[in-house]
Write a protein that holds these residues in place. Sequence first.
Motif, short mmCIF file in Angstrom:
data_model
loop_
_atom_site.label_atom_id
_atom_site.label_comp_id
_atom_site.label_asym_id
_atom_site.label_seq_id
_atom_site.Cartn_x
_atom_site.Cartn_y
_atom_site.Cartn_z
N GLU A 1 -1.67 3.48 -8.78
CA GLU A 1 -2.05 4.79 -8.22
C GLU A 1 -3.12 4.63 -7.13
OE1 GLU A 1 -0.69 7.81 -8.31
OE2 GLU A 1 0.83 6.61 -9.34
N VAL A 2 -4.08 3.72 -7.37
CA VAL A 2 -5.12 3.46 -6.37
C VAL A 2 -4.48 2.92 -5.09
CG1 VAL A 2 -7.11 2.00 -5.79
CG2 VAL A 2 -6.99 3.11 -8.03
N ALA A 3 -3.52 2.00 -5.24
CA ALA A 3 -2.84 1.42 -4.07
C ALA A 3 -2.16 2.50 -3.25
CB ALA A 3 -1.80 0.38 -4.53
N ARG A 4 -1.46 3.41 -3.93
CA ARG A 4 -0.73 4.47 -3.21
C ARG A 4 -1.70 5.41 -2.50
NH1 ARG A 4 2.69 4.43 -8.25
NH2 ARG A 4 4.50 3.18 -7.66
N GLU A 5 -2.75 5.79 -3.21
CA GLU A 5 -3.74 6.70 -2.60
C GLU A 5 -4.41 6.03 -1.40
OE1 GLU A 5 -7.79 9.23 -3.74
OE2 GLU A 5 -6.86 7.96 -5.27
N TYR A 6 -4.79 4.76 -1.57
CA TYR A 6 -5.46 4.01 -0.51
C TYR A 6 -4.55 3.89 0.72
CZ TYR A 6 -8.13 0.20 1.69
OH TYR A 6 -8.87 -0.56 2.56
N ALA A 7 -3.27 3.59 0.49
CA ALA A 7 -2.31 3.44 1.59
C ALA A 7 -2.15 4.76 2.35
CB ALA A 7 -0.97 2.96 1.06
N GLY B 1 6.90 1.69 -1.20
CA GLY B 1 6.30 1.29 0.08
C GLY B 1 4.79 1.46 0.07
N TYR B 2 4.32 2.61 -0.43
CA TYR B 2 2.87 2.86 -0.49
C TYR B 2 2.18 1.89 -1.45
CZ TYR B 2 3.09 7.22 2.22
OH TYR B 2 3.24 8.15 3.21
N PHE B 3 2.84 1.57 -2.57
CA PHE B 3 2.25 0.62 -3.52
C PHE B 3 1.99 -0.72 -2.84
CE2 PHE B 3 3.06 -3.07 -6.23
CZ PHE B 3 2.02 -2.95 -7.15
N PHE B 4 3.01 -1.26 -2.18
CA PHE B 4 2.84 -2.58 -1.53
C PHE B 4 1.85 -2.50 -0.38
CE2 PHE B 4 6.88 -3.71 -3.67
CZ PHE B 4 6.47 -4.92 -4.23
N SER B 5 1.87 -1.41 0.36
CA SER B 5 0.93 -1.24 1.47
C SER B 5 -0.51 -1.31 0.95
CB SER B 5 1.18 0.11 2.15
OG SER B 5 0.20 0.37 3.12
N GLY B 6 -0.77 -0.57 -0.13
CA GLY B 6 -2.12 -0.57 -0.71
C GLY B 6 -2.49 -1.91 -1.31
N ALA B 7 -1.47 -2.70 -1.69
CA ALA B 7 -1.73 -4.03 -2.28
C ALA B 7 -1.85 -5.11 -1.21
CB ALA B 7 -0.61 -4.38 -3.25
N GLY B 8 -1.72 -4.72 0.07
CA GLY B 8 -1.89 -5.68 1.16
C GLY B 8 -0.61 -6.39 1.57
#
Length: 624
Positions: free
Chosen positions: A318-324, A381-388
């Motif tokens: 959830e943090v990854a998606r929000e961050y992205a 997509g948002y998960f991976f984006s937030g994970a770098g």
Amino acid sequence: MSDAQTLIENRPPSVAGLFLERVAATPDGEAYRYPVPPASGQGPDDWKSLSWAQAAERVTAIAAGLIELGVEPEQRVALASATRIEWILADLGIMCAGAATTTVYPQTNAEESAYILADSESRVLIAENAEQLAKAEARREELPELTHVVVIDGEGVETGDRVLTLAELESRGAARLEKEPGLVEERVGAIARDQLATLIYTSGTTGRPKGVRLPHDSWSYMARAIAATGLVTADDVQYLWLPLAHVFGKVLTSGQIEVGHVTAVDGRVDKIIENLPVVQPTYMAAVPRIFEKVYNGVAARARAGGAAKYKIFQWAAEVAREYAKVTQDNFRRTGTASAPFGLSAKHKVADALVYAKIREAFGGNLRACVSGSAALAPDIGYFFSGAGIHILEGYGLTESSAASFVNPGEAYRTGTVGKPLPGTEVRIADDGEILLRGPGIMQGYHKLPEKTAEVLEPDGWFHTGDIGELSPDGYLRITDRKKDLIKTSGGKYVAPAEVEGRFKALCPYVSNILVHGADRNFCTALIALDEAALTEWARENGLEGRPYAEIVAAPATVQMVDGYVRQLNEGLQRWQTIKKFRLLPRDLDVEHGEITPSLKLKRPVVEREYKHLIDEMYEGTREG
């Protein structure tokens, strides 16, 4: 005129020409890496390299060998092989002979292979091994044009006048070049822009596949347009595993020649996880199914680690998606990918606990991934984006030489396919259909003028069959396939791909899902579960050791999936919700013709095969 326009407009007529330019410019530079399995069959592969000059030696020998076999300009040479270094060398050899490559997936059955070889009037077949040779030999009487078969891996193959190995072809070519050293350069110099370079047969969901005619200029344009985006540089290392018989894999070889970076080639999908830490790519292209499998695998491992570990993963996701979402939005507005202090602090903790391990699994050097061929669920997509792991979605079709749109580096926007490549025009028709025009568009369907006229306007505009919308600053969002849009009996439109994508982001056990509801009064779904993830779940839920079909049929499994379907429905409009679903007794696959080799769902095939399950879901309901 901009630098990009100059680069594109001054392109040579063919990729064969670009290849010879690249060899002359950086002969000693590393071009390709490829694996050589150990002689014992045990232990890791040994990776070898080819410089551009070494690659050229083999390519020109193949080209001269084909000329020696009597292959003339524009005549077709078929290539039936998995992705490997020899595929690229053979394809370049065919083009340098002025001939055209007919691509054949290695999974294609004998009947369809024979149809493609006959329809394309291929004179030579370059087959990977005895298995691919056997398909052609089984239908030999149907292939009067086919004069020779060249086998890459000659083990178990009886050679003779008609059948020879790739090594023998190269040897014949080298001997011809000793007598005529300028032979290949002459053939390349004579290639015209509109000369046929590639014939790719689209794996149609119904009927026979259609041969898409792509001229030499399409690939030369693609090579220069990819370079003009600035997304790849000469210092990059690409990991190429995609099927080269598919247009997405094929276009990557053109871009690499223009830019001059290294490509590591290995089409064995089961080796991806093992290869990534060895190759340590800076970029790679993949289809959404790969990212879905990685996501599901990470989620399943976290769940197997116990409740606390799974809770940490869910929080980090959830943090990854929000961050992205925040950083992408800020970049769009200010040009800086910033996030508030509190979110950045949470992201830093999540990075140490979860994201760093994911990046390490991708080899540690990954700058970006390009995703294409089908829609990537935005939540994934948002998960991976937030994970770098920055996934740049792109868009194109076989008919447009694969790459018509791609997201622009740092300015990428998850959920869109980016902006058109330099030199490609786009417009949205009144009914929302995406129309494309440019040098990448096909000449037409092979020997099918009436089918060509259905999609290609006289002024060059191509009807993609996809529905989409353009943002004011030129980013394209695909909403669905025109023919796949569902209209319920209540008159409401549903985009099945959108609903399916959301479910894939929610349920870590799903492999494939098909949403059905055309002319029905509610939507239903057929769901296939991922065997590896499901086996792990079964172990924790008292179903260990049972076969897949039995686990899927268990009430506990149905109840588990029902929980995810309910979660999905909470975020949908009433008419989009899945009222009923059925779990399939096995996963969908290429062998049964339910998905294409590029892992796209063949809806009509799946709906026909599982009609009894669909009918069962609508039994006793009033339709209308």
